[in-house]
Each structure stands twice: as structure tokens, then as C-alpha cells.
Design an enzyme around this catalytic site. Sequence first.
Site, PDB file in Angstrom:
ATOM      1  N   LYS A  17      36.504  29.201  33.515  1.00  8.89           N
ATOM      2  CA  LYS A  17      36.482  28.655  34.872  1.00  8.89           C
ATOM      3  C   LYS A  17      35.454  27.529  34.988  1.00  8.89           C
ATOM      4  O   LYS A  17      34.602  27.356  34.105  1.00  8.89           O
ATOM      5  CB  LYS A  17      36.176  29.787  35.853  1.00  8.89           C
ATOM      6  CG  LYS A  17      37.258  30.877  35.881  1.00  8.89           C
ATOM      7  CD  LYS A  17      36.909  31.985  36.868  1.00  8.89           C
ATOM      8  CE  LYS A  17      37.987  33.072  36.875  1.00  8.89           C
ATOM      9  NZ  LYS A  17      37.696  34.143  37.887  1.00  8.89           N
TER      10      LYS A  17
ATOM     11  N   TYR B 291      47.187  32.061  41.429  1.00  3.50           N
ATOM     12  CA  TYR B 291      46.562  33.107  42.256  1.00  3.50           C
ATOM     13  C   TYR B 291      47.459  33.578  43.391  1.00  3.50           C
ATOM     14  O   TYR B 291      46.952  34.089  44.389  1.00  3.50           O
ATOM     15  CB  TYR B 291      45.216  32.610  42.780  1.00  3.50           C
ATOM     16  CG  TYR B 291      44.111  32.659  41.737  1.00  3.50           C
ATOM     17  CD1 TYR B 291      43.804  33.844  41.059  1.00  3.50           C
ATOM     18  CD2 TYR B 291      43.361  31.527  41.430  1.00  3.50           C
ATOM     19  CE1 TYR B 291      42.799  33.898  40.105  1.00  3.50           C
ATOM     20  CE2 TYR B 291      42.341  31.575  40.480  1.00  3.50           C
ATOM     21  CZ  TYR B 291      42.063  32.769  39.819  1.00  3.50           C
ATOM     22  OH  TYR B 291      41.062  32.828  38.878  1.00  3.50           O
TER      23      TYR B 291
ATOM     24  N   PHE C 233      38.842  36.289  49.965  1.00  3.08           N
ATOM     25  CA  PHE C 233      38.235  35.425  48.958  1.00  3.08           C
ATOM     26  C   PHE C 233      39.202  34.371  48.415  1.00  3.08           C
ATOM     27  O   PHE C 233      38.832  33.590  47.538  1.00  3.08           O
ATOM     28  CB  PHE C 233      37.659  36.264  47.802  1.00  3.08           C
ATOM     29  CG  PHE C 233      38.667  37.124  47.074  1.00  3.08           C
ATOM     30  CD1 PHE C 233      39.447  36.599  46.051  1.00  3.08           C
ATOM     31  CD2 PHE C 233      38.845  38.463  47.418  1.00  3.08           C
ATOM     32  CE1 PHE C 233      40.371  37.384  45.376  1.00  3.08           C
ATOM     33  CE2 PHE C 233      39.760  39.259  46.742  1.00  3.08           C
ATOM     34  CZ  PHE C 233      40.528  38.713  45.726  1.00  3.08           C
TER      35      PHE C 233
ATOM     36  N   ARG D 249      40.521  41.252  28.242  1.00  2.17           N
ATOM     37  CA  ARG D 249      39.946  41.812  29.485  1.00  2.17           C
ATOM     38  C   ARG D 249      38.696  42.632  29.164  1.00  2.17           C
ATOM     39  O   ARG D 249      37.733  42.645  29.922  1.00  2.17           O
ATOM     40  CB  ARG D 249      40.981  42.681  30.194  1.00  2.17           C
ATOM     41  CG  ARG D 249      42.267  41.944  30.589  1.00  2.17           C
ATOM     42  CD  ARG D 249      42.234  41.319  31.935  1.00  2.17           C
ATOM     43  NE  ARG D 249      42.092  42.262  33.010  1.00  2.17           N
ATOM     44  CZ  ARG D 249      42.016  41.897  34.288  1.00  2.17           C
ATOM     45  NH1 ARG D 249      42.090  40.603  34.618  1.00  2.17           N
ATOM     46  NH2 ARG D 249      41.877  42.792  35.229  1.00  2.17           N
TER      47      ARG D 249
ATOM     48  N   THR E   7      35.329  42.617  37.056  1.00  2.00           N
ATOM     49  CA  THR E   7      35.354  41.448  37.948  1.00  2.00           C
ATOM     50  C   THR E   7      33.982  41.118  38.529  1.00  2.00           C
ATOM     51  O   THR E   7      33.599  39.944  38.592  1.00  2.00           O
ATOM     52  CB  THR E   7      36.353  41.718  39.101  1.00  2.00           C
ATOM     53  OG1 THR E   7      37.611  42.075  38.533  1.00  2.00           O
ATOM     54  CG2 THR E   7      36.515  40.494  39.984  1.00  2.00           C
TER      55      THR E   7
ATOM     56  N   ARG F 156      31.134  38.479  31.154  1.00  4.05           N
ATOM     57  CA  ARG F 156      30.619  38.474  32.532  1.00  4.05           C
ATOM     58  C   ARG F 156      29.287  39.212  32.624  1.00  4.05           C
ATOM     59  O   ARG F 156      28.398  38.817  33.385  1.00  4.05           O
ATOM     60  CB  ARG F 156      31.675  39.097  33.457  1.00  4.05           C
ATOM     61  CG  ARG F 156      32.903  38.203  33.652  1.00  4.05           C
ATOM     62  CD  ARG F 156      34.075  38.969  34.238  1.00  4.05           C
ATOM     63  NE  ARG F 156      35.176  38.095  34.645  1.00  4.05           N
ATOM     64  CZ  ARG F 156      36.339  38.561  35.076  1.00  4.05           C
ATOM     65  NH1 ARG F 156      36.579  39.869  35.122  1.00  4.05           N
ATOM     66  NH2 ARG F 156      37.296  37.713  35.449  1.00  4.05           N
TER      67      ARG F 156
ATOM     68  N   GLU G 177      51.694  33.067  33.648  1.00  2.12           N
ATOM     69  CA  GLU G 177      50.514  32.194  33.673  1.00  2.12           C
ATOM     70  C   GLU G 177      50.552  31.150  32.553  1.00  2.12           C
ATOM     71  O   GLU G 177      50.154  30.003  32.767  1.00  2.12           O
ATOM     72  CB  GLU G 177      49.246  33.042  33.573  1.00  2.12           C
ATOM     73  CG  GLU G 177      49.045  33.919  34.820  1.00  2.12           C
ATOM     74  CD  GLU G 177      47.961  34.970  34.663  1.00  2.12           C
ATOM     75  OE1 GLU G 177      47.319  35.028  33.579  1.00  2.12           O
ATOM     76  OE2 GLU G 177      47.750  35.750  35.616  1.00  2.12           O
TER      77      GLU G 177
HETATM   78  P1  DAT Z   1      40.004  39.522  37.666  1.00  2.00           P
HETATM   79  O1  DAT Z   1      39.636  38.066  37.502  1.00  2.00           O
HETATM   80  O2  DAT Z   1      38.957  40.417  37.107  1.00  2.00           O
HETATM   81  O3  DAT Z   1      41.405  39.844  37.178  1.00  2.00           O
HETATM   82  P2  DAT Z   1      41.101  39.624  40.355  1.00  2.00           P
HETATM   83  O4  DAT Z   1      42.389  39.180  39.769  1.00  2.00           O
HETATM   84  O5  DAT Z   1      41.098  40.863  41.202  1.00  2.00           O
HETATM   85  O6  DAT Z   1      39.974  39.812  39.237  1.00  2.00           O
HETATM   86  O7  DAT Z   1      40.504  38.465  41.277  1.00  2.00           O
HETATM   87  C1  DAT Z   1      40.608  37.116  40.880  1.00  2.00           C
HETATM   88  C2  DAT Z   1      39.252  36.462  41.070  1.00  2.00           C
HETATM   89  O8  DAT Z   1      38.921  36.430  42.481  1.00  2.00           O
HETATM   90  C3  DAT Z   1      38.091  37.195  40.431  1.00  2.00           C
HETATM   91  O9  DAT Z   1      37.927  36.837  39.066  1.00  2.00           O
HETATM   92  C4  DAT Z   1      36.927  36.785  41.272  1.00  2.00           C
HETATM   93  C5  DAT Z   1      37.517  36.668  42.655  1.00  2.00           C
HETATM   94  N1  DAT Z   1      37.365  37.902  43.412  1.00  2.00           N
HETATM   95  C6  DAT Z   1      38.104  39.039  43.272  1.00  2.00           C
HETATM   96  N2  DAT Z   1      37.736  39.983  44.139  1.00  2.00           N
HETATM   97  C7  DAT Z   1      36.717  39.439  44.858  1.00  2.00           C
HETATM   98  C8  DAT Z   1      35.886  39.906  45.919  1.00  2.00           C
HETATM   99  N3  DAT Z   1      36.038  41.131  46.442  1.00  2.00           N
HETATM  100  N4  DAT Z   1      34.928  39.075  46.400  1.00  2.00           N
HETATM  101  C9  DAT Z   1      34.765  37.835  45.894  1.00  2.00           C
HETATM  102  N5  DAT Z   1      35.513  37.322  44.911  1.00  2.00           N
HETATM  103  C10 DAT Z   1      36.475  38.110  44.389  1.00  2.00           C
HETATM  104 MG    MG Z   2      43.201  39.055  37.898  1.00  5.55          MG
END
Ligand code: DAT
Ligand code: MG
Length: 140
Positions: free
Chosen positions: A11, A51, A59, A87, A93, A104, A132
Site C-alpha cells: 500500500k 474494495y 472506513f 495472509r 488487520t 504488520r 483482484e
Molecule cells: P484485510 O486487509 O486484513 O483483509 P479488510 O479486508 O477487513 O482487512 O479491510 C480492508 C482494509 O480496510 C484493511 O486492511 C484496513 C481497513 N480497515 C478494515 N477494518 C477497519 C476498521 N475497523 N477501521 C479502520 N480501518 C479498517
Molecule cells: Mg481484505
Amino acid sequence: MVTERTLVLVKPDGVQRGLIGQIIARIEAKGYSIEKLELVHATAEQLAAHYEEHEGKPFYQPLVDFMSEGPLVALVASGHGVIPGFRSLAGTTDPTTAAPGTIRGDFARDWGVNVQKNLVHGSDSEESAAREIAIWFPED
Ligand code: DAT
Ligand code: MG
């Protein structure tokens, strides 16, 4: 036998902080192969598609804005188990609680803003990976 593939993004925070090399090094050290790799500035269309599952969440807009802040690295990594394997390398996350030893956990933190800047994306299933990869490498 079809080789498993996953879509990884370094990112904009990872690029800006100079962590591209260290992140890719972990993928290679684990034994996975890098099949494709590109530095790109994401378009609004790419981010909306990437997304789409998060549209409407609090978010979402901060996430899209963050992902547009600068260039990112898109890559395809391959190998048996690479989808859950990456992963696992990435960690959970929330960077505050991501385990030390993960990308992370070692390199990311909470900056007190409304999106978690957690350095990397990795596909979460075979279906997500296929969808993706087509977004970031449409010529395939
Ligand atoms: P991941 O990237 O671990 O698959 P995700 O798909 O649930 O997580 O969410 C995509 C991205 O959005 C994640 O990398 C960071 C952001 N994100 C997710 N949940 C969040 C939250 N509760 N508050 C802030 N940012 C968030
Ligand atoms: Mg995800």
C-alpha cells in the site's frame, strides 16, 4: 496442476516508508514466487472494484483516499498455499495487535486516523484472488 496465485498490494504507506524491498523479501524468503510486479498509482475505478465488499462501511472513503495518496506496488505471488500463507505473513488487520514477526506486527502501527494503514493487502480466497488479479493485471 494449477499453481495457486494471490494478489498482494504494498500500500502507499509501504512505498512511502521505503518498505517495498523488506516486504517482497519476506515473500521470497518464504519460498513463494513473484510472477508479476508493477508500481502504479491506483485509479478510482480500480479501488472501487478492489474494495467493493467494503462499500458503505465507515472506513470505506478514508480507505479509498489513503490508497490514492501515492503509488502502490501490485504483485502476483504464487505457490501452494500462497493465499493463506501470505495472509499469515501479513498478520491481522489491526497493526496494534498484529503479531510480532508479521509484516504488520513488525512495521505498522495505529496512527490515530480513521483507516488502518497496515502496509499490505493480500487476497483472502481463491475467488478474491482471481477477481483482484484481473483488476490490477487486466492484460492476463
Ligand atoms: P484485510 O486487509 O486484513 O483483509 P479488510 O479486508 O477487513 O482487512 O479491510 C480492508 C482494509 O480496510 C484493511 O486492511 C484496513 C481497513 N480497515 C478494515 N477494518 C477497519 C476498521 N475497523 N477501521 C479502520 N480501518 C479498517
Ligand atoms: Mg481484505
